[in-house]
Structure formats: C-alpha cells, structure tokens
Write an enzyme that holds these catalytic residues in place. Structure first.
Site, PDB file in Angstrom:
ATOM      1  N   ASP A 235       1.261 136.582  37.550  1.00 42.18           N
ATOM      2  CA  ASP A 235       1.095 135.743  36.812  1.00 42.18           C
ATOM      3  C   ASP A 235       0.155 136.703  35.747  1.00 42.18           C
ATOM      4  OD1 ASP A 235       2.032 134.673  34.162  1.00 42.18           O
ATOM      5  OD2 ASP A 235       1.310 132.670  35.030  1.00 42.18           O
ATOM      6  N   HIS A 373      13.229 134.451  33.334  1.00 43.32           N
ATOM      7  CA  HIS A 373      12.191 133.871  33.039  1.00 43.32           C
ATOM      8  C   HIS A 373      11.161 135.632  31.853  1.00 43.32           C
ATOM      9  CE1 HIS A 373       9.154 131.239  31.779  1.00 43.32           C
ATOM     10  NE2 HIS A 373       7.559 132.127  32.393  1.00 43.32           N
TER      11      HIS A 373
HETATM   12 FE1  N7H Z   1       5.799 132.512  32.282  1.00 36.91          FE
HETATM   13  N1  N7H Z   1       4.784 131.894  36.820  1.00 36.91           N
HETATM   14  O1  N7H Z   1       3.273 131.581  36.504  1.00 36.91           O
HETATM   15  O2  N7H Z   1       5.530 132.287  37.929  1.00 36.91           O
HETATM   16  N2  N7H Z   1       5.366 133.685  33.588  1.00 36.91           N
HETATM   17  N3  N7H Z   1       5.425 130.830  33.235  1.00 36.91           N
HETATM   18  N4  N7H Z   1       5.568 130.108  30.183  1.00 36.91           N
HETATM   19  N5  N7H Z   1       6.115 133.315  30.831  1.00 36.91           N
HETATM   20  C1  N7H Z   1       5.424 134.745  33.470  1.00 36.91           C
HETATM   21  O3  N7H Z   1       4.326 138.792  32.640  1.00 36.91           O
HETATM   22  C2  N7H Z   1       5.264 130.615  34.786  1.00 36.91           C
HETATM   23  C3  N7H Z   1       5.840 129.375  30.453  1.00 36.91           C
HETATM   24  C4  N7H Z   1       5.599 133.831  28.976  1.00 36.91           C
HETATM   25  O4  N7H Z   1       6.406 139.643  28.099  1.00 36.91           O
HETATM   26  C5  N7H Z   1       5.656 135.720  35.134  1.00 36.91           C
HETATM   27  O5  N7H Z   1       3.082 138.015  33.092  1.00 36.91           O
HETATM   28  C6  N7H Z   1       5.833 129.243  35.200  1.00 36.91           C
HETATM   29  C7  N7H Z   1       5.881 128.762  29.482  1.00 36.91           C
HETATM   30  C8  N7H Z   1       6.037 134.822  28.772  1.00 36.91           C
HETATM   31  O6  N7H Z   1       7.655 139.944  29.852  1.00 36.91           O
HETATM   32  C9  N7H Z   1       5.625 134.667  35.316  1.00 36.91           C
HETATM   33  C10 N7H Z   1       5.839 128.082  34.444  1.00 36.91           C
HETATM   34  C11 N7H Z   1       5.837 129.569  28.442  1.00 36.91           C
HETATM   35  C12 N7H Z   1       5.914 135.323  29.518  1.00 36.91           C
HETATM   36  C13 N7H Z   1       5.086 133.250  34.475  1.00 36.91           C
HETATM   37  C14 N7H Z   1       5.373 128.970  33.524  1.00 36.91           C
HETATM   38  C15 N7H Z   1       5.823 130.483  29.315  1.00 36.91           C
HETATM   39  C16 N7H Z   1       6.007 134.732  30.413  1.00 36.91           C
HETATM   40  C17 N7H Z   1       5.558 136.794  34.645  1.00 36.91           C
HETATM   41  C18 N7H Z   1       5.769 126.883  34.669  1.00 36.91           C
HETATM   42  C19 N7H Z   1       6.577 129.696  27.446  1.00 36.91           C
HETATM   43  C20 N7H Z   1       6.226 137.445  29.654  1.00 36.91           C
HETATM   44  C21 N7H Z   1       4.631 137.616  34.672  1.00 36.91           C
HETATM   45  C22 N7H Z   1       5.142 126.176  35.189  1.00 36.91           C
HETATM   46  C23 N7H Z   1       7.231 128.777  26.747  1.00 36.91           C
HETATM   47  C24 N7H Z   1       6.731 137.948  29.134  1.00 36.91           C
HETATM   48  C25 N7H Z   1       3.787 137.998  33.619  1.00 36.91           C
HETATM   49  C26 N7H Z   1       7.050 138.598  28.972  1.00 36.91           C
HETATM   50  C27 N7H Z   1       5.814 135.511  32.066  1.00 36.91           C
HETATM   51  C28 N7H Z   1       4.961 131.989  35.600  1.00 36.91           C
HETATM   52  C29 N7H Z   1       5.724 128.474  32.269  1.00 36.91           C
HETATM   53  C30 N7H Z   1       6.190 132.452  28.945  1.00 36.91           C
HETATM   54  C31 N7H Z   1       5.131 134.808  37.275  1.00 36.91           C
HETATM   55  C32 N7H Z   1       5.083 129.632  37.205  1.00 36.91           C
HETATM   56  C33 N7H Z   1       5.855 127.456  29.237  1.00 36.91           C
HETATM   57  C34 N7H Z   1       5.503 134.578  27.210  1.00 36.91           C
END
Ligand code: N7H
Length: 514
Positions: A235, A373
């Site tokens: 992440d 996602h």
């Molecule tokens: Fe997400 N994870 O930890 O597995 N997220 N996220 N997220 N997320 C991203 O690019 C995850 C949540 C965004 O610019 C990655 O850093 C999980 C919410 C945004 O390419 C991973 C949960 C919201 C990005 C995860 C969760 C976001 C992003 C890829 C819930 C907003 C960047 C690694 C449990 C409403 C996108 C990375 C970009 C990426 C995870 C929640 C937003 C692995 C498990 C609620 C903006």
C-alpha cells in the site's frame, strides 16, 4: 464579540493557562520538556519503516527550498507522512471541560504536536509523533462556531453512512454511531511502549478535561509484509506529489497543494475562516478486512489460462481486482505475472496511465479492468486532462493481528483486523467522499456508456451490504459480470475531523471570547 459560556469562576489558573505561549514562566518548562522528548532519532529509522516501492519523503532542506514551499512549521505531520508508520494509536476523545482543555491545549499540548518540519528533520524528529484533530461536535463543544464550509464535516460521518455505501450504522463501533467523538489524537512511533508513555503524559496534561471515547491500536505488519495490508498488497505506492513539497516520480500525479492543504494554491474554497489555513480535513474509517474469505474467492474464481497454474490464476484475479500485484507491480505494465523488481521500484511502479498505442482506452480491459481499485480511485489517462481535483493523501495503517491457524483452516474470519483508513483533503466532498461515491460505488464509472456495466470497485465498493456486480475481472471475457456476494471490506464506522494548523492550537481554538 460574544462571550462563550462563561464559567462561574474563571480561575487564575485558567488565565495563566490560556496565556501559556506568551508568559515566559510557562513557556520555558514547555520547551525544556520538548527538548528532552526530541532525542533526534536518525531520519527514517525510528518512527517510519521504509517499505520498498513507496516514494520516500523529501528532506526538510529540499522541501523548504522548493519554489512555493509550504508552511511546514504550521502543518501537522501526518497530513504529508503517507503510509509509512510502524505503530500508531488512534485515541478518540470527548472534551469534558472545554475551559481546562483550552488551557492545556495552548500551554502544554501545542509544543508536543509534530509539524512536517520536525518530521523531516533528523535532528528534530520526536520519538513519538503526535497529531490532534477535531470533529464538528468537538469544535462546537469548544465554542468555535465558525462555519468551516464543509457540509459533510458539519454533519459528521454517521449521517453519511448510507451515502458511503454502508448499510446504515448497525455494524459500526458504538463510539462512532452519532456525534459523540470530539477529537482524535494520532500517536506514531516504533514501539507501543513509547506510544503508551507519550499518551500517559498527554492524558496527565489534559487531566480530567478529556475522557476516552474509543481507541484503535494499529501497526505495520511483521517482516517482509511491512507496508503490505492484510490482503497482502503493498500500500501507499501511489500518492499525489504536492507541488511545492516534493519532486514527482515518473507517473505520479502532480497536484496543487491546495487540494490537500486549506488556503494553499489550488484550494478552490476561498471562504473558509482565515485561521484554518494550513489545516486539512481528515477522513477516518475503520475498515474491517475478511482475509480468508477474500483468499477463498480468489481460489474459487482463479483465472484460467494455458500459461497459468491455478495459483497464478488466483494471483492474477487478485491483481485485477486491485490493479496491482501483491508486490505493487501494476498490471497495466505487467498484465499476466507479478514482477517484484517493478513493484519495488518507485521510479517505475507509477509510470503508467492505462493508455497504450493502438488500444482504445475506453473499451479495452485486456490489461487493467475499469473496475480495478486503483483505476476507480485514480483514473489517470481515462480522464483528460488528468484529474487533480479529486485526489487524497492516504496515511492509513493496518490494525489487528495476523491470521490465526484456525482462521486459515476454517477459511472464516473470527478476529477483527483491517485498515485504519486515513485520508487528508481540503474538501471532503472533493476527496474521500468523491472517490467513494462518484467513482468506487458508481457502477457506470469510468466508461459506463461504452461497456454494458463496469460495476463496483471490488475492494471498497459498497452496496448497502448487498451483493456487488463487477465486470472486467476475467481477461478471457471482460464483459463477463461476476456478482460478488461477500463483502471483503466492511466499514466499522469512522468520523470526519479537521486537523488544524499548529498556530490555531494557541489561537482560535484556545480563545474564550468569540
Ligand atoms: Fe486503497 N490496500 O491496502 O490493499 N489501495 N485501499 N482506498 N487506494 C491502493 O497505489 C486498500 C481505500 C485509494 O493513484 C492500493 O498505493 C484497502 C479507500 C487510492 O493509483 C492498495 C482498502 C479509498 C489509491 C490499496 C482501501 C482508497 C489506492 C495500491 C480498504 C478512498 C491510489 C497501492 C480496506 C475512498 C490509486 C497504491 C492510484 C491504492 C488498499 C481503501 C483510495 C493495495 C485494502 C476507502 C486513491
């Protein structure tokens, strides 16, 4: 000018407390305590881990030397830290005695709040970084009646539950159900002991002016899983690069700082009270993750292909749901197999925009599904010019223990674990709420007109607890819709907060007169 709920006796103690920053006798001990607390942890080695694949933070010298540098001495550290913390405690509190609270805030607590400057400077970085933020009910309890001009903040997150895709608040932690949480302190360090010690000092300084509403202890996962959340994916790779704070790595979205920091260049809301400049709104969500259930879904729906083993097919399905493999390697660049070297390289792992020569970006999901996602939450080249207005700074951290042998064997979650999700933005409805509602939960985004159905973000898309249709996951037939009956992520609630600029802690928020 209005007098705020005058107590029967405004004691001498309180007057002195209020003037803490200007009374020499009071300021000296505060600074002595500060100097003692800051032992100058070597940069990057104490509070923060350094998982491969994430962009690093700039040095103070570089950040302060950029044209249009931010007011780093006034901005609280977590706003620009990212997903790098080793241990963190979220301590949610109620303000029981506003007068005593204001005195302590100004006199004792302000000097313990970590700024971005302190965070970036190895000689100033504290053993435990401390931030503080207030909900609308917290500001109201302090008598701060100013309109911060953010409707979602004013109403509180419980009022927003259904519109975020939650089935109401029935699954929420009780403390979040309503407007009872007045504020949160975020304490980050490398050990739980240091955090506990700092918390007891702070509790001692606030005395009975606060009471605990709820706490959530969070920590980076152990060993090579540091930086990876509970499903196993790295992440914090993709964060917007704030113009005036850091140099962008290739492919990183450069955004004007006002998208995150109130009152900075690019903040379109110019009507907020002046004292809020350098603050930011914090969206907190406790998001429970159902890891064995997620793994079982991958196993049962593994993508078939002559070049894939069953295990590789399961890994590919997971990667298509996220848009990245577990290492962080983006499927847009490596559409079949994980490439750990690519995932670990911040100069390459963001260098994509879903567009490829000869490919119709609005129709072709061979590489990355529209529903993935990372594509839902940052559509990159799907929107031209590239979107900068709806970006957030994420500062989340996992909570809860590793899977137990029983959970692995039974393929059923029995212990609460997940993501303590934190995002910062200058406008909640342009940041977190926009990404959740207008992108992740919108089954027609990004290209609903061109495909039969895009469906929900399979990770965070919320359909009030109902099953979620998702398409694009199967590269053998991208139009195939899979209805996901299980919610791999369930919100246990949260709150919207305002993280004030540090000067407001002895200014507007400490005043008795309005
Ligand atoms: Fe997400 N994870 O930890 O597995 N997220 N996220 N997220 N997320 C991203 O690019 C995850 C949540 C965004 O610019 C990655 O850093 C999980 C919410 C945004 O390419 C991973 C949960 C919201 C990005 C995860 C969760 C976001 C992003 C890829 C819930 C907003 C960047 C690694 C449990 C409403 C996108 C990375 C970009 C990426 C995870 C929640 C937003 C692995 C498990 C609620 C903006």
């Amino acid at each position: 000018m209005r007098f705020f709920a005058a107590p029967a006796i405004l004691s001498t103690f309180l007057v002195v407390a209020l003037l803490g920053d200007v009374v020499t006798g009071a300021i000296a001990p505060a600074h002595a305590a500060l100097a003692k607390r800051r032992r100058g942890s070597p940069f990057g080695s104490s509070i923060f881990g350094s998982p491969k694949g994430q962009s690093g933070l700039p040095s103070l010298q570089n950040a302060a030397g950029l044209p249009g540098a931010l007011n780093l001495n006034n901005i609280q550290s977590d706003i620009l830290t990212g997903v790098k913390k080793k241990k963190e405690l979220f301590f949610f509190f109620k303000i029981v005695d506003p007068f005593r609270f204001k005195g302590a805030l100004s006199r004792d607590i302000k000097s313990r709040i970590t700024t971005v400057s302190q965070l970036l400077d190895p000689t100033q970085q504290p053993d435990t970084a401390v931030n503080i933020a207030f909900s609308q009910s917290g500001l109201s309890t302090l008598g701060v009646k100013d309109n911060l001009r953010d409707g979602a903040f004013a109403a509180g997150q419980a009022a927003d539950a259904s519109s975020l895709g939650d089935p109401g608040t029935s699954r929420w932690v009780q403390a979040f159900d309503g407007t009872n949480v007045h504020g949160v302190m975020l304490l980050a360090s490398d050990t739980d002991d240091k955090i506990s010690a700092e918390l007891s000092t702070i509790q001692g300084l606030f005395g009975p002016s606060i009471s605990e509403a709820y706490r959530l202890q969070a920590a980076a996962r152990p060993g090579d899983q540091e930086g990876h959340e509970h499903f196993g994916y790295l992440d914090g790779i993709s964060q917007p690069a704030l113009d005036g704070f850091t140099q962008a790595n290739p492919g990183q979205t450069v955004v004007p700082p006002g998208v995150i920091i109130i009152g900075e260049r690019g903040d379109t809301n110019t009507k907020r009270p002046k004292w809020t400049k350098d603050g930011s709104f914090l969206a907190f969500r406790q998001l429970q993750q159902f890891v064995p259930e997620f793994n079982q879904f991958l196993d049962q729906n593994a993508i078939a292909g002559a070049d894939l083993t069953h295990e590789q097919g399961a890994a590919l399905l997971g990667a298509r749901m996220f848009g990245r493999f577990k290492s962080g390697a983006p499927i847009d660049l490596t559409p079949r197999f994980d490439d750990p070297a690519l995932g670990a390289d911040p100069t390459r792992n963001n260098d994509f925009n879903f567009m490829h020569p000869g490919m119709n970006v609005t129709l072709d999901q061979t590489r990355c599904p529209f529903s993935a996602h990372i594509r839902k939450t940052n559509p990159r080249g799907d929107i031209i010019p590239q979107n900068t207005a709806n970006q957030i700074m994420r500062s989340s951290i996992p909570y809860g223990p590793e899977l137990t042998p029983d959970e692995i064997a039974s393929k059923t979650t029995s212990i609460d674990r997940g993501l303590a999700f934190v995002s910062y933005q200058s406008d909640l409805s342009a940041g977190f709420r926009f990404q959740q509602q207008v992108w992740a939960d919108n089954t027609a985004f990004p290209f609903g007109k061109n495909t039969t159905n895009v469906g929900f973000d399979p990770i965070i898309g919320g359909n009030q607890g109902n099953a979620r249709p998702v398409s694009g996951l199967d590269p053998n037939d991208a139009s195939r819709e899979i209805t996901i009956a299980t919610e791999f992520v369930k919100a246990k609630g949260g709150e919207y907060f305002f993280t004030p600029p540090v000067d407001a802690l002895s200014g507007r928020l400490a005043q008795f007169f309005f």
